[in-house]
Design a protein around this motif. Structure first.
Motif, PDB file in Angstrom:
ATOM      1  N   THR A   1       0.846  -1.194   0.000  1.00  0.00           N
ATOM      2  CA  THR A   1       0.000   0.000   0.000  1.00  0.00           C
ATOM      3  C   THR A   1       0.884   1.248   0.000  1.00  0.00           C
ATOM      4  O   THR A   1       2.066   1.194   0.354  1.00  0.00           O
ATOM      5  CB  THR A   1      -0.926   0.043   1.234  1.00  0.00           C
ATOM      6  OG1 THR A   1      -0.114   0.074   2.416  1.00  0.00           O
ATOM      7  CG2 THR A   1      -1.868  -1.150   1.269  1.00  0.00           C
ATOM      8  N   ASP A   2       0.312   2.356  -0.387  1.00  0.00           N
ATOM      9  CA  ASP A   2       1.074   3.600  -0.423  1.00  0.00           C
ATOM     10  C   ASP A   2       1.629   3.954   0.956  1.00  0.00           C
ATOM     11  O   ASP A   2       2.794   4.333   1.094  1.00  0.00           O
ATOM     12  CB  ASP A   2       0.206   4.750  -0.935  1.00  0.00           C
ATOM     13  CG  ASP A   2      -0.171   4.599  -2.398  1.00  0.00           C
ATOM     14  OD1 ASP A   2       0.396   3.706  -3.077  1.00  0.00           O
ATOM     15  OD2 ASP A   2      -1.033   5.359  -2.861  1.00  0.00           O
ATOM     16  N   SER A   3       0.795   3.804   1.996  1.00  0.00           N
ATOM     17  CA  SER A   3       1.248   4.153   3.345  1.00  0.00           C
ATOM     18  C   SER A   3       2.374   3.216   3.794  1.00  0.00           C
ATOM     19  O   SER A   3       3.323   3.655   4.440  1.00  0.00           O
ATOM     20  CB  SER A   3       0.084   4.125   4.333  1.00  0.00           C
ATOM     21  OG  SER A   3      -0.588   2.883   4.282  1.00  0.00           O
ATOM     22  N   PHE A   4       2.281   1.945   3.440  1.00  0.00           N
ATOM     23  CA  PHE A   4       3.354   1.002   3.754  1.00  0.00           C
ATOM     24  C   PHE A   4       4.647   1.436   3.068  1.00  0.00           C
ATOM     25  O   PHE A   4       5.724   1.428   3.673  1.00  0.00           O
ATOM     26  CB  PHE A   4       2.960  -0.414   3.302  1.00  0.00           C
ATOM     27  CG  PHE A   4       3.986  -1.470   3.621  1.00  0.00           C
ATOM     28  CD1 PHE A   4       3.921  -2.168   4.807  1.00  0.00           C
ATOM     29  CD2 PHE A   4       5.008  -1.757   2.729  1.00  0.00           C
ATOM     30  CE1 PHE A   4       4.856  -3.149   5.107  1.00  0.00           C
ATOM     31  CE2 PHE A   4       5.950  -2.729   3.014  1.00  0.00           C
ATOM     32  CZ  PHE A   4       5.870  -3.421   4.213  1.00  0.00           C
ATOM     33  N   ARG A   5       4.522   1.837   1.824  1.00  0.00           N
ATOM     34  CA  ARG A   5       5.687   2.271   1.069  1.00  0.00           C
ATOM     35  C   ARG A   5       6.309   3.523   1.681  1.00  0.00           C
ATOM     36  O   ARG A   5       7.528   3.668   1.716  1.00  0.00           O
ATOM     37  CB  ARG A   5       5.299   2.494  -0.399  1.00  0.00           C
ATOM     38  CG  ARG A   5       4.959   1.165  -1.092  1.00  0.00           C
ATOM     39  CD  ARG A   5       4.351   1.360  -2.454  1.00  0.00           C
ATOM     40  NE  ARG A   5       5.263   2.082  -3.336  1.00  0.00           N
ATOM     41  CZ  ARG A   5       4.890   2.617  -4.494  1.00  0.00           C
ATOM     42  NH1 ARG A   5       3.638   2.513  -4.902  1.00  0.00           N
ATOM     43  NH2 ARG A   5       5.775   3.237  -5.240  1.00  0.00           N
ATOM     44  N   HIS A   6       5.477   4.438   2.185  1.00  0.00           N
ATOM     45  CA  HIS A   6       5.990   5.642   2.858  1.00  0.00           C
ATOM     46  C   HIS A   6       6.825   5.253   4.077  1.00  0.00           C
ATOM     47  O   HIS A   6       7.912   5.773   4.304  1.00  0.00           O
ATOM     48  CB  HIS A   6       4.844   6.546   3.309  1.00  0.00           C
ATOM     49  CG  HIS A   6       4.051   7.139   2.197  1.00  0.00           C
ATOM     50  ND1 HIS A   6       3.030   8.032   2.438  1.00  0.00           N
ATOM     51  CD2 HIS A   6       4.099   6.990   0.850  1.00  0.00           C
ATOM     52  CE1 HIS A   6       2.490   8.398   1.305  1.00  0.00           C
ATOM     53  NE2 HIS A   6       3.113   7.772   0.307  1.00  0.00           N
ATOM     54  N   ARG A   7       6.312   4.328   4.896  1.00  0.00           N
ATOM     55  CA  ARG A   7       7.031   3.890   6.096  1.00  0.00           C
ATOM     56  C   ARG A   7       8.323   3.179   5.723  1.00  0.00           C
ATOM     57  O   ARG A   7       9.364   3.422   6.318  1.00  0.00           O
ATOM     58  CB  ARG A   7       6.162   2.961   6.948  1.00  0.00           C
ATOM     59  CG  ARG A   7       5.032   3.682   7.658  1.00  0.00           C
ATOM     60  CD  ARG A   7       4.301   2.812   8.678  1.00  0.00           C
ATOM     61  NE  ARG A   7       3.822   1.558   8.121  1.00  0.00           N
ATOM     62  CZ  ARG A   7       4.227   0.357   8.509  1.00  0.00           C
ATOM     63  NH1 ARG A   7       5.115   0.217   9.464  1.00  0.00           N
ATOM     64  NH2 ARG A   7       3.728  -0.729   7.960  1.00  0.00           N
ATOM     65  N   GLU A   8       8.247   2.311   4.738  1.00  0.00           N
ATOM     66  CA  GLU A   8       9.434   1.581   4.306  1.00  0.00           C
ATOM     67  C   GLU A   8      10.505   2.512   3.750  1.00  0.00           C
ATOM     68  O   GLU A   8      11.693   2.240   3.860  1.00  0.00           O
ATOM     69  CB  GLU A   8       9.054   0.537   3.244  1.00  0.00           C
ATOM     70  CG  GLU A   8       8.313  -0.652   3.810  1.00  0.00           C
ATOM     71  CD  GLU A   8       9.162  -1.464   4.763  1.00  0.00           C
ATOM     72  OE1 GLU A   8      10.242  -1.936   4.356  1.00  0.00           O
ATOM     73  OE2 GLU A   8       8.737  -1.636   5.932  1.00  0.00           O
ATOM     74  N   ALA A   9      10.057   3.637   3.192  1.00  0.00           N
ATOM     75  CA  ALA A   9      11.012   4.611   2.652  1.00  0.00           C
ATOM     76  C   ALA A   9      11.705   5.400   3.753  1.00  0.00           C
ATOM     77  O   ALA A   9      12.701   6.071   3.504  1.00  0.00           O
ATOM     78  CB  ALA A   9      10.302   5.562   1.685  1.00  0.00           C
ATOM     79  N   GLY A  10      11.168   5.318   4.999  1.00  0.00           N
ATOM     80  CA  GLY A  10      11.837   5.976   6.112  1.00  0.00           C
ATOM     81  C   GLY A  10      11.024   7.014   6.851  1.00  0.00           C
ATOM     82  O   GLY A  10      11.544   7.662   7.760  1.00  0.00           O
ATOM     83  N   ALA A  11       9.748   7.199   6.489  1.00  0.00           N
ATOM     84  CA  ALA A  11       8.930   8.191   7.188  1.00  0.00           C
ATOM     85  C   ALA A  11       8.830   7.835   8.674  1.00  0.00           C
ATOM     86  O   ALA A  11       8.644   6.672   9.030  1.00  0.00           O
ATOM     87  CB  ALA A  11       7.531   8.261   6.583  1.00  0.00           C
ATOM     88  N   SER A  12       8.953   8.831   9.538  1.00  0.00           N
ATOM     89  CA  SER A  12       8.810   8.611  10.973  1.00  0.00           C
ATOM     90  C   SER A  12       7.359   8.357  11.356  1.00  0.00           C
ATOM     91  O   SER A  12       7.064   7.526  12.198  1.00  0.00           O
ATOM     92  CB  SER A  12       9.316   9.827  11.755  1.00  0.00           C
ATOM     93  OG  SER A  12      10.688   9.981  11.555  1.00  0.00           O
ATOM     94  N   GLU A  13       6.460   9.122  10.724  1.00  0.00           N
ATOM     95  CA  GLU A  13       5.034   8.955  10.952  1.00  0.00           C
ATOM     96  C   GLU A  13       4.319   8.987   9.622  1.00  0.00           C
ATOM     97  O   GLU A  13       4.688   9.740   8.727  1.00  0.00           O
ATOM     98  CB  GLU A  13       4.463  10.093  11.814  1.00  0.00           C
ATOM     99  CG  GLU A  13       4.408   9.799  13.261  1.00  0.00           C
ATOM    100  CD  GLU A  13       3.674  10.872  14.056  1.00  0.00           C
ATOM    101  OE1 GLU A  13       3.218  10.529  15.140  1.00  0.00           O
ATOM    102  OE2 GLU A  13       3.569  12.025  13.614  1.00  0.00           O
ATOM    103  N   VAL A  14       3.261   8.184   9.535  1.00  0.00           N
ATOM    104  CA  VAL A  14       2.385   8.211   8.373  1.00  0.00           C
ATOM    105  C   VAL A  14       0.968   8.355   8.904  1.00  0.00           C
ATOM    106  O   VAL A  14       0.527   7.545   9.723  1.00  0.00           O
ATOM    107  CB  VAL A  14       2.508   6.935   7.520  1.00  0.00           C
ATOM    108  CG1 VAL A  14       1.498   6.956   6.383  1.00  0.00           C
ATOM    109  CG2 VAL A  14       3.923   6.779   6.982  1.00  0.00           C
ATOM    110  N   LEU A  15       0.273   9.384   8.481  1.00  0.00           N
ATOM    111  CA  LEU A  15      -1.118   9.581   8.841  1.00  0.00           C
ATOM    112  C   LEU A  15      -1.940   9.218   7.618  1.00  0.00           C
ATOM    113  O   LEU A  15      -1.757   9.799   6.548  1.00  0.00           O
ATOM    114  CB  LEU A  15      -1.380  11.023   9.264  1.00  0.00           C
ATOM    115  CG  LEU A  15      -2.753  11.263   9.867  1.00  0.00           C
ATOM    116  CD1 LEU A  15      -2.665  12.311  10.960  1.00  0.00           C
ATOM    117  CD2 LEU A  15      -3.773  11.640   8.834  1.00  0.00           C
ATOM    118  N   LEU A  16      -2.812   8.260   7.761  1.00  0.00           N
ATOM    119  CA  LEU A  16      -3.662   7.786   6.679  1.00  0.00           C
ATOM    120  C   LEU A  16      -5.072   8.261   6.978  1.00  0.00           C
ATOM    121  O   LEU A  16      -5.613   7.967   8.045  1.00  0.00           O
ATOM    122  CB  LEU A  16      -3.594   6.250   6.624  1.00  0.00           C
ATOM    123  CG  LEU A  16      -4.351   5.538   5.536  1.00  0.00           C
ATOM    124  CD1 LEU A  16      -3.853   5.975   4.157  1.00  0.00           C
ATOM    125  CD2 LEU A  16      -4.181   4.033   5.710  1.00  0.00           C
TER     126      LEU A  16
END
Length: 163
Positions: free
Chosen positions: A49-64
């Protein structure tokens, strides 16, 4: 914020009791949030998922965010688990927060107990346990409720927290 916990060993009925308590207490017109402690890695996100990809890329927080719900995923990336007080501070105001787990914290609790699980009762050794919800009669120094009598457990909790 008023808080009350449900604690107990594995397979004691904690999650089922919390689920029934949320339904019972919200049915009485109170707002309820929950905090659940997990002893294992949890991931509410799905691979790809896009949010998973954001986290895997290194984001500290992801708000969905969507029209139905908001989820915030924060990566600890080696940092220590935040204390319960910090987690509670993140919640929006409600009438009651039910906390599942966190047995070593100082908030008041009801212990879920199932005899078939084969674990020792925590209540005699833990002064934060104010009552026990059990599937079998017990002789302890705190009130004992039938594990399936959700209304009685809810009455006790609401009285304890002043609601």
């Amino acid at each position: 914020m008023r808080v009350f916990g449900v604690t107990g060993w594995k397979n004691a009925g904690k999650t089922g009791l919390v689920e029934r308590l949320v339904s019972e207490i919200t049915g009485r017109g109170f707002s309820v949030s929950t905090v659940k402690h997990a002893h294992h890695a949890v991931d509410v996100d799905q691979t790809g998922t896009d949010s998973f990809r954001h986290r895997e890329a290194g984001a500290s927080e992801v708000l969905l965010a969507s029209g139905k719900r908001i989820a915030v995923m924060q990566e600890l990336r080696g940092a220590p688990e935040p204390p319960l007080a910090d987690l509670l501070a993140r919640l929006l105001p409600v009438d009651l927060v039910l906390i599942e787990g966190f047995k070593r914290e100082s908030h008041p609790k009801v212990e879920a107990f199932r005899a078939e699980a084969g674990n020792a009762l925590m209540a005699p050794e833990n002064s934060t346990i104010r009552a026990v919800a059990s599937d079998t009669p017990l002789q302890v120094q705190v009130p004992v409720f039938d594990l399936d009598n959700t209304a009685a457990v809810a009455d006790f909790i609401l009285k304890e927290v002043g609601l």
